[in-house]
Design an enzyme around this catalytic site. Sequence first.
Site, PDB file in Angstrom:
ATOM      1  N   LYS B  76     -32.740 -21.773 -63.638  1.00  0.00           N
ATOM      2  CA  LYS B  76     -32.733 -22.893 -64.602  1.00  0.00           C
ATOM      3  C   LYS B  76     -32.256 -22.374 -65.951  1.00  0.00           C
ATOM      4  O   LYS B  76     -32.559 -21.224 -66.347  1.00  0.00           O
ATOM      5  CB  LYS B  76     -34.163 -23.433 -64.712  1.00  0.00           C
ATOM      6  CG  LYS B  76     -34.323 -24.687 -65.556  1.00  0.00           C
ATOM      7  CD  LYS B  76     -35.777 -25.174 -65.448  1.00  0.00           C
ATOM      8  CE  LYS B  76     -36.011 -26.424 -66.278  1.00  0.00           C
ATOM      9  NZ  LYS B  76     -37.412 -26.853 -66.246  1.00  0.00           N
ATOM     10  N   SER B 171     -38.387 -31.483 -65.142  1.00  0.00           N
ATOM     11  CA  SER B 171     -37.147 -31.196 -65.816  1.00  0.00           C
ATOM     12  C   SER B 171     -36.258 -30.201 -65.077  1.00  0.00           C
ATOM     13  O   SER B 171     -35.145 -29.921 -65.519  1.00  0.00           O
ATOM     14  CB  SER B 171     -37.427 -30.663 -67.219  1.00  0.00           C
ATOM     15  OG  SER B 171     -38.166 -29.480 -67.128  1.00  0.00           O
ATOM     16  N   SER B 195     -42.763 -29.916 -64.014  1.00  0.00           N
ATOM     17  CA  SER B 195     -41.305 -29.841 -64.000  1.00  0.00           C
ATOM     18  C   SER B 195     -40.674 -29.130 -62.826  1.00  0.00           C
ATOM     19  O   SER B 195     -39.464 -29.185 -62.673  1.00  0.00           O
ATOM     20  CB  SER B 195     -40.812 -29.177 -65.287  1.00  0.00           C
ATOM     21  OG  SER B 195     -41.031 -30.046 -66.373  1.00  0.00           O
TER      22      SER B 195
END
Lengths: 470, 523
Positions: B76, B171, B195
């Site tokens: 990420k 997220s 997330s």
Amino acid sequence: MHTNYMLFLLFFSVAPWRPVVGLEIHAQINSNSKIFSGSQVQFIAPPNSLVSFFDASLPGTLPVLNRRCVEAAVMTGLALSCSINKKSLFDRKHYFYADLPAGYQITQQRLPIAVNGNLSYTFCVGAKQSQLVTKNVRIKRIQLEQDSGKSLHNDARSQTLIDLNRAEGQLRVDANVSVHHPGEPYGVRTEVKNINSLRFLAKAVDYEIQRQIEELENGGTILNETRTFDYKLGCTIPMRDKEGKQDYRFMPEPNLPPLILYDAKSLPANIGDQQVVNIDWIQERLPDLPSVKRVRLVEQYGILPEHSFTLLNEDGLMEFFEDVVRETQMNPKKVIGWVISELLGHLKQYDLTVKESPVNSLSLADLLNLLERRVISSSAAKQVLKELCKGEGKTPLQMVKEKQLELIQNQSELDQICQAVMERHQEEVMEIKAGNRKVLNKLIGLVQRATERRADPILVKQILEKKLSQ
Amino acid sequence: MLRAALREVSTALKEGRVSPTELCQRCLSLIKTTKFLNAYITVTEDTALRQAEESEKRYRRGQSLGDLDGIPVAVKDNFSTAGIETTCASNMLKGYIPPYNATVVQKLLDQGAVLIGKTNLDEFAMGSGSTDGIFGPVRNPWSYSRQYKEKCGQNSRLENEDSSWLIAGGSSGGSAAAVSSFTCFAALGSDTGGSTRNPAAHCGVVGLKPTYGLVSRHGLIPLVNSMDVPGILTRCVDDAATVLGVLAGHDPKDSTTVQDPFNPFELPSVIDVSKFCIGIPKEYHIPGLSSETLAVWSKAADLFENAGARVIEVSLPHTCYSIVCYHVLCTAEVASNMARFDGLEYGHRSNIDKSTESMYAATRREGFNDVVRGRILSGNYFLLKQNYEKYFIKAQKVRRLIANDFVNVFNSGVDVLLTPTTLRDAVPYVEFIKEDNRTRSAQDDIFTQAANMSGLPAVSIPTALSEKGLPIGLQFVGHAFQELQLLTVAKWFEKQAKFPILQLQEMLDHADALSHQKISLFS
């Protein structure tokens, strides 16, 4: 008939003012690396050459507490008779400034590492600086915190240059001052910043106390503000860029767990000394504090208390004195005078520290031994010391020989000189024999003159007395 | 091969049935084909091929570094990667190239993993849809699956598809989509309020949130320091355990990692759940929960009961306060963590330079999106001296109560809690954006953020397809540092659930269609 008189006594009294001063002292810890990042501490390094990723506040970096800094704080706390908090916490103090890359400083606002200590200090007063006054100051708290970077303002180019090394400025002081009448609550305090020497600290505090008293006596009020000390004008002025009061939005530092310290009692059995910070272990290894050292010096050497202060106030002087005492037969009570009055006086003249002294302890010891053995007179010794302090690298003995300062020890030589003087001053001889002993000093003086002060005055006196009694 | 589990690929690599370079190239090619998913911000093609080559040399010498050697992984884009742009999907860090690797990234690289790219996210990990980043939203691969199309009676008109695609969750939506679409075998996400688990549920993959303090956060650009953990996204529970084994353990650079040694474990292949006690928190049965998800949850509870496990209803009485509490603590830490973005040392710097203050203000206005700025303002409000006691301290106390709820339940004999991960399956993007970020986060985090508040490990397991043919995930929450037990239960459940593989072909057809469309435009 009684008449009641009511007498209104109006008097203007100036009620006494009592100032209260609090000092916020920022002292840099003597460690190899910084408190939260691994980077090195080094005096005078090129700007931004000692900056780790954490110091530059690169995103994702985390603080790691430096063990040595914790030990230093504990030592300081113990030396200042504080209670050491076995659990202390770290907080973030937020404000925006170019020298604070993260936008916050890590400090210990809620629960610092040490609290409630005191420091007693003594200073000399009186005409001869020989009267000692002892006072006590409270230490409210000791806290560990991050140092900010250094900013240099270049007004000509409207620029500010930032150096994130943080190794400069080992000691900084801010003073908080207020005044009140005894018995009444404390007054509003102001904070005075930008004080960069002890001398200016005194000036700034004195000025601020006066300013506040005058302001209040004229019916004004004191604002809780931050002022800066202008050392050229010798006064404090309000700092313009503080608009309103700062709210630092303190918040616990989430990346540092509470700092837990142990002592012998609370230390779990299976944990070694190196894994934790043990307060008792540090206490055992604390060097003697100055007050203890001073007592020892007085007891061991028989010197005066005010001398012990001088010995400790000059870096290295105590060691110097003790070295000399060790190497000489002279009584320490006499050595002290040579070290403090004579040697130190010369060093001050040349603006040298003890460590920079051209005369080392062995040298001085040699010189004092010559004096003890009556090879030279006291005044000759003073002369030699003065010469040696010029730093030409000669030994005391060399200097003595060079200047021909040896005392004449030869009995018959002295005898001859005394005889000669006596013969030339028959009148004085008569007077002495008649009973006026004081004239003997004149004869001694004349012998000294004749020998260019190389006669041992004690021997001379003996010889003259012997002759006069014949 | 791309659909295989880590273990299988690793064996294939060792046996020479496939080479690291081939594997890497296939993943890179698939990434190109599925570019429309917008799962990746940066594709590190050259670095990846180089790493694959190194891996290949090791395999040839018979000196593989372990199960992850040669395996393409994605990270990420809020993890620091040395020499590789790390943006957090924000203008503030566009062009920022860190000089160091996050500890977890370094650990992956030390095991020979091949870093294939940095994945898309909500800006600074704030959001539950992966829709609020500067590189645009991430599309859920299931939008293009046969399963979804069949169920929704979709015709193959491109316009329809293009406007009805589904969110990937957030997220860490990019990481979830990357794993889900087979472009990598594992991905790192981050988990602050859900997330990692939320997008895992929406994308039909396994999303693990380890215990706080087990995995290093050094190099993870923080959202909420006291709640963030690196998250692991994989296609099966065994793979999650393998990756955890590489990542977990004390890091001297992160003072919040525990000092206890961590022993990597292998999950048993034969699992008897009759010795476990599964807790079902009654407060999680809320009105907003979709009937489908509720049904899946019930069915799962029955499954455990039928297998002999003790399944009981439990209570987490402070659940209703957790969203508000989370909001106060989260925004306060955000306000603090974002203070370093001032344009001076790195990242975006505004051209306005009349004064330092004006430069700060302009930089932060230009660099942050509304969501970030909104949270900074809220957070600073809560941290003001006059508000600190009322909000921040109060929230910390409530947080303690919430954490204690779990302690009490676990102390009473419950081994693992079983809850939904999300309220429902993934919604279309056009519907998702009708509500603002804060509202969505408050809704979507409801089942997941208590685990972050209490620091407990939790994992989302893809369970079943909804009526629309979209993934529904269920969450297991375990005792602190008991990932072995948690994943054992999860693995058993995964075996029972037999969640279907994403049918990829339609997605590739879509890609072809897109490229044909382009050709027709130019012809």
